[in-house]
Write a protein that holds these residues in place. Structure first.
Motif, mmCIF file in Angstrom:
data_model
loop_
_atom_site.group_PDB
_atom_site.id
_atom_site.type_symbol
_atom_site.label_atom_id
_atom_site.label_comp_id
_atom_site.label_asym_id
_atom_site.label_seq_id
_atom_site.Cartn_x
_atom_site.Cartn_y
_atom_site.Cartn_z
ATOM 1 N N MET A 91 1.143 -1.408 -0.230
ATOM 2 C CA MET A 91 -0.070 -0.072 -0.121
ATOM 3 C C MET A 91 0.812 1.318 -0.244
ATOM 4 O O MET A 91 1.438 1.398 0.581
ATOM 5 N N ASN A 92 0.077 2.650 -0.642
ATOM 6 C CA ASN A 92 1.315 3.288 -0.892
ATOM 7 C C ASN A 92 0.498 4.499 0.389
ATOM 8 O O ASN A 92 -0.855 4.265 0.077
ATOM 9 N N TYR A 93 1.314 5.001 1.457
ATOM 10 C CA TYR A 93 0.571 6.092 1.900
ATOM 11 C C TYR A 93 1.289 7.218 1.792
ATOM 12 O O TYR A 93 2.548 7.429 1.873
ATOM 13 N N SER A 112 -3.769 -0.241 14.057
ATOM 14 C CA SER A 112 -5.603 -0.799 13.192
ATOM 15 C C SER A 112 -4.880 -1.824 13.127
ATOM 16 O O SER A 112 -6.039 -2.954 13.559
ATOM 17 N N LYS A 113 -4.064 -2.350 12.483
ATOM 18 C CA LYS A 113 -3.822 -4.304 12.012
ATOM 19 C C LYS A 113 -3.239 -4.152 13.108
ATOM 20 O O LYS A 113 -3.529 -5.975 12.606
ATOM 21 N N TYR A 114 -1.972 -4.100 13.597
ATOM 22 C CA TYR A 114 -1.041 -4.902 15.019
ATOM 23 C C TYR A 114 -1.502 -4.683 15.965
ATOM 24 O O TYR A 114 -1.454 -5.206 17.309
ATOM 25 N N TRP A 154 2.102 -1.466 19.207
ATOM 26 C CA TRP A 154 1.643 -0.233 18.362
ATOM 27 C C TRP A 154 0.612 0.521 19.401
ATOM 28 O O TRP A 154 -0.119 1.971 18.823
ATOM 29 N N LEU A 157 -0.805 7.955 8.379
ATOM 30 C CA LEU A 157 -1.516 7.223 7.782
ATOM 31 C C LEU A 157 -1.120 5.518 7.765
ATOM 32 O O LEU A 157 -2.118 5.469 8.108
ATOM 33 N N LEU A 158 0.067 5.742 7.688
ATOM 34 C CA LEU A 158 0.918 4.470 7.537
ATOM 35 C C LEU A 158 0.564 4.002 9.276
ATOM 36 O O LEU A 158 0.863 3.090 8.967
ATOM 37 N N ARG A 211 -1.841 5.244 11.632
ATOM 38 C CA ARG A 211 -2.974 4.685 11.819
ATOM 39 C C ARG A 211 -3.348 3.254 11.723
ATOM 40 O O ARG A 211 -3.927 2.929 11.889
ATOM 41 N N ASP A 212 -2.280 2.884 9.947
ATOM 42 C CA ASP A 212 -2.997 1.660 9.752
ATOM 43 C C ASP A 212 -2.322 0.513 10.457
ATOM 44 O O ASP A 212 -3.078 -0.776 10.467
ATOM 45 N N ARG A 213 -0.680 0.882 10.644
ATOM 46 C CA ARG A 213 -0.656 0.148 11.825
ATOM 47 C C ARG A 213 -0.919 -0.040 13.052
ATOM 48 O O ARG A 213 -0.711 -1.424 13.267
#
Length: 72
Positions: free
Chosen positions: A1-3, A15-17, A38, A8-9, A11-13
């Motif tokens: 994925m490109n951020y 929520s994911k990890y 995280w 944004l990267l 926040r994604d991590r």
């Protein structure tokens, strides 16, 4: 994925990890390796952001943080 933006990267991590380790560091006084999840890193980021807002820092203003390399 490109951020387009680093937050944004992150926040994604978060929520994911969630509770998985995001950062490892060695305690200089005990010599023991510790980790930060995280989720905890996200809480700390929000805390710093709120402190900057409370100090009157506005969106898009530039700041400098001079600190030793440490998880805090």
């Amino acid at each position: 994925m490109n951020y387009k933006y680093l937050p944004l990267l992150i926040r994604d991590r978060i929520s994911k990890y969630g509770n998985r380790s995001a950062l490892g560091f060695k305690d200089k006084t005990t010599g023991v390796w510790n980790t930060i999840s995280w989720n905890l890193m996200g809480e700390r980021i929000v805390g710093v952001a709120k402190a900057l807002i409370d100090e009157g820092i506005k969106e898009q203003e530039k700041i400098g943080i001079f600190s030793s390399n440490m998880p805090e």
